[in-house]
Design a protein around this motif. Structure first.
Motif, PDB file in Angstrom:
ATOM      1  N   SER A 155       0.749  -0.961  -0.043  1.00 12.83           N
ATOM      2  CA  SER A 155       0.004  -0.084   0.039  1.00 12.83           C
ATOM      3  C   SER A 155       0.733   1.303  -0.016  1.00 12.83           C
ATOM      4  CB  SER A 155      -0.988  -0.091   1.407  1.00 12.83           C
ATOM      5  OG  SER A 155      -1.960  -1.017   1.128  1.00 12.83           O
TER       6      SER A 155
ATOM      7  N   THR B  91       0.797   5.755  -1.011  1.00 14.25           N
ATOM      8  CA  THR B  91       0.219   7.019  -1.122  1.00 14.25           C
ATOM      9  C   THR B  91       0.756   7.937  -2.093  1.00 14.25           C
ATOM     10  OG1 THR B  91       1.429   8.315   0.718  1.00 14.25           O
ATOM     11  CG2 THR B  91      -0.848   7.089   1.279  1.00 14.25           C
TER      12      THR B  91
ATOM     13  N   PHE C 280       0.832   9.842 -10.649  1.00 13.23           N
ATOM     14  CA  PHE C 280       0.410   8.441 -10.966  1.00 13.23           C
ATOM     15  C   PHE C 280       1.565   7.400 -10.824  1.00 13.23           C
ATOM     16  CE2 PHE C 280      -2.165  11.315 -13.378  1.00 13.23           C
ATOM     17  CZ  PHE C 280      -3.469  10.825 -13.251  1.00 13.23           C
ATOM     18  N   VAL C 281       1.395   6.196 -10.818  1.00  9.99           N
ATOM     19  CA  VAL C 281       2.390   5.282 -10.751  1.00  9.99           C
ATOM     20  C   VAL C 281       2.912   4.789 -11.758  1.00  9.99           C
ATOM     21  CG1 VAL C 281       2.997   2.839  -9.832  1.00  9.99           C
ATOM     22  CG2 VAL C 281       1.768   4.456  -8.165  1.00  9.99           C
TER      23      VAL C 281
ATOM     24  N   PRO D  59       0.637   0.518 -14.875  1.00  3.41           N
ATOM     25  CA  PRO D  59      -0.781   0.720 -14.965  1.00  3.41           C
ATOM     26  C   PRO D  59      -0.954   1.576 -16.248  1.00  3.41           C
ATOM     27  CG  PRO D  59       0.116   1.201 -12.802  1.00  3.41           C
ATOM     28  CD  PRO D  59       1.254   0.907 -13.632  1.00  3.41           C
TER      29      PRO D  59
ATOM     30  N   HIS E 124      -3.864  -2.740 -18.003  1.00  2.00           N
ATOM     31  CA  HIS E 124      -2.470  -2.741 -17.170  1.00  2.00           C
ATOM     32  C   HIS E 124      -1.712  -3.674 -18.084  1.00  2.00           C
ATOM     33  CE1 HIS E 124      -4.461  -0.370 -14.302  1.00  2.00           C
ATOM     34  NE2 HIS E 124      -4.933  -1.230 -13.640  1.00  2.00           N
TER      35      HIS E 124
ATOM     36  N   PHE F  79      -4.709  -4.211  -8.696  1.00  2.00           N
ATOM     37  CA  PHE F  79      -5.057  -3.247  -7.835  1.00  2.00           C
ATOM     38  C   PHE F  79      -6.477  -3.449  -7.555  1.00  2.00           C
ATOM     39  CE2 PHE F  79      -1.681  -1.465 -10.804  1.00  2.00           C
ATOM     40  CZ  PHE F  79      -0.891  -1.055  -9.956  1.00  2.00           C
TER      41      PHE F  79
ATOM     42  N   ARG G  53      -8.030  -1.478  -5.527  1.00  2.00           N
ATOM     43  CA  ARG G  53      -8.241  -0.113  -5.444  1.00  2.00           C
ATOM     44  C   ARG G  53      -7.039   0.888  -5.447  1.00  2.00           C
ATOM     45  NH1 ARG G  53      -8.295  -3.078  -0.652  1.00  2.00           N
ATOM     46  NH2 ARG G  53      -7.035  -1.942   1.019  1.00  2.00           N
ATOM     47  N   THR G  54      -7.257   1.901  -5.435  1.00  2.00           N
ATOM     48  CA  THR G  54      -6.115   3.084  -5.757  1.00  2.00           C
ATOM     49  C   THR G  54      -5.293   3.042  -4.701  1.00  2.00           C
ATOM     50  OG1 THR G  54      -7.500   4.510  -7.111  1.00  2.00           O
ATOM     51  CG2 THR G  54      -5.513   5.564  -6.315  1.00  2.00           C
ATOM     52  N   GLY G  55      -3.894   2.985  -4.979  1.00  2.00           N
ATOM     53  CA  GLY G  55      -3.002   2.720  -3.848  1.00  2.00           C
ATOM     54  C   GLY G  55      -2.700   1.632  -3.072  1.00  2.00           C
ATOM     55  N   THR G  56      -3.250   0.396  -3.698  1.00  2.00           N
ATOM     56  CA  THR G  56      -3.054  -0.758  -3.218  1.00  2.00           C
ATOM     57  C   THR G  56      -2.706  -1.940  -4.216  1.00  2.00           C
ATOM     58  OG1 THR G  56      -4.390  -0.293  -1.018  1.00  2.00           O
ATOM     59  CG2 THR G  56      -3.893  -2.697  -1.326  1.00  2.00           C
ATOM     60  N   HIS G  57      -1.740  -2.678  -3.867  1.00  2.00           N
ATOM     61  CA  HIS G  57      -1.545  -3.843  -5.030  1.00  2.00           C
ATOM     62  C   HIS G  57      -1.647  -5.122  -4.159  1.00  2.00           C
ATOM     63  CE1 HIS G  57       0.574  -6.562  -7.563  1.00  2.00           C
ATOM     64  NE2 HIS G  57       0.043  -5.951  -8.585  1.00  2.00           N
TER      65      HIS G  57
END
Length: 291
Positions: free
Chosen positions: A54, A56, A62-63, A80, A85, A104, A106-110
């Protein structure tokens, strides 16, 4: 003077642009933060493992990619995209990635999901996240996962007698079926740790085809007084995922009262016969009678 003033203004403008760029870069360096990594400490062979990373990002950031490593070897990469992806896996013997369940949520977690775990993939798992904008700031953190093999069958006690004479030392052996890693073995006497009542034990494990059969020997000082029931328990554990025990019960007999009397002798023409009298004050007295 006008020309000199113009040159100074131009230098000040360039300096301001440089400072703004540097401050902007420093700001971007702080936008990406890895704040949580979940790697299970122990996973049973043949089961699945869910690894979570996780992070932020500041709004609008973006990542560029998320990568996973086993020790120093890259095993998974995801880049992404706006519509889909791009995922790349790297073959490692004994390691299987469940691609439909990884990604993913949700956003911010893989999530990285490993299936059909084998003992060969124990090691340090690291998550590496890289920002999508220059200077492509990267953060990485990792933790160790060990694959365990649960002992098949129960523990066994050997050498425990049904009863012991007062003062006789108690020596018992506990055998634990093969496991991985070697288990932690402890002893208790009537629910109390054996070392708190004078006992001590030594455990030993041998590597047999990457699993470890173990045995432990307990030595306990003999009791000088009678003990009606003595519960001897051996416990084997693997972290919080496995615990088993075996217990045997014995007892300690009370000390035999001393016997005092006149020694009996014999000769060719005379014999002595001992006649026992009742116990008085814990002693048995005997007298000799001539025949």
């Amino acid at each position: 003077l006008i020309l000199l003033d113009s040159l100074l203004q131009e230098r000040e403008m360039k300096f301001c642009v440089i400072m703004v760029t540097l401050l902007s870069s420093l700001h971007r360096l702080d936008t990406l933060k890895l704040y949580k990594l979940h790697v299970p400490e122990l996973v049973e062979e043949g089961e699945s493992a869910d690894l979570t990373c996780s992070y932020t990002l500041s709004p609008g950031e973006f990542v560029n990619s998320v990568k996973w490593f086993l020790n120093t070897t890259e095993i998974y990469r995801i880049v992404p995209g706006l519509t889909e992806h791009r995922v790349v896996t790297f073959p490692v013997e004994g390691l299987q990635v469940n691609l439909p369940q990884s990604g993913f949520p949700r956003t911010g977690t893989h999530h990285l999901v490993l299936t059909n775990i084998t003992r060969s993939i124990s090691g340090r798992y690291a998550c590496q996240v890289t920002a999508a904008t220059p200077p492509f700031h990267t953060e990485e953190t990792g933790s160790t996962m060990s694959v365990f093999v649960r002992p098949v069958g129960g523990l066994e006690l050997e050498g425990l007698e049904q009863e012991y004479e007062a003062g006789k030392r108690i020596v018992v052996e506990c055998r634990v079926p093969p496991s991985l890693p070697p288990p932690n073995i402890t002893w208790t006497i009537n629910g109390i740790e054996a070392d708190r009542v004078g006992g001590h034990w030594k455990s030993s494990c041998e590597n047999e085809f990457d699993v470890f059969p173990c045995y432990s020997t307990l030595s306990l000082p003999g009791s000088e007084t009678a003990v009606e029931e003595l519960g001897v328990r051996c416990t084997a554990s693997l972290g919080t995922v496995y615990t088993d025990y075996v217990q045997g019960n014995t007892k300690v007999l009370g000390p035999t009262p001393p016997i005092l009397g006149v020694p009996l002798t014999s000769s060719a023409d005379r014999a002595h016969v001992s006649v026992g009298l009742p116990i008085i004050g814990g002693l048995v007295w005997c007298i000799g009678k001539h025949i």
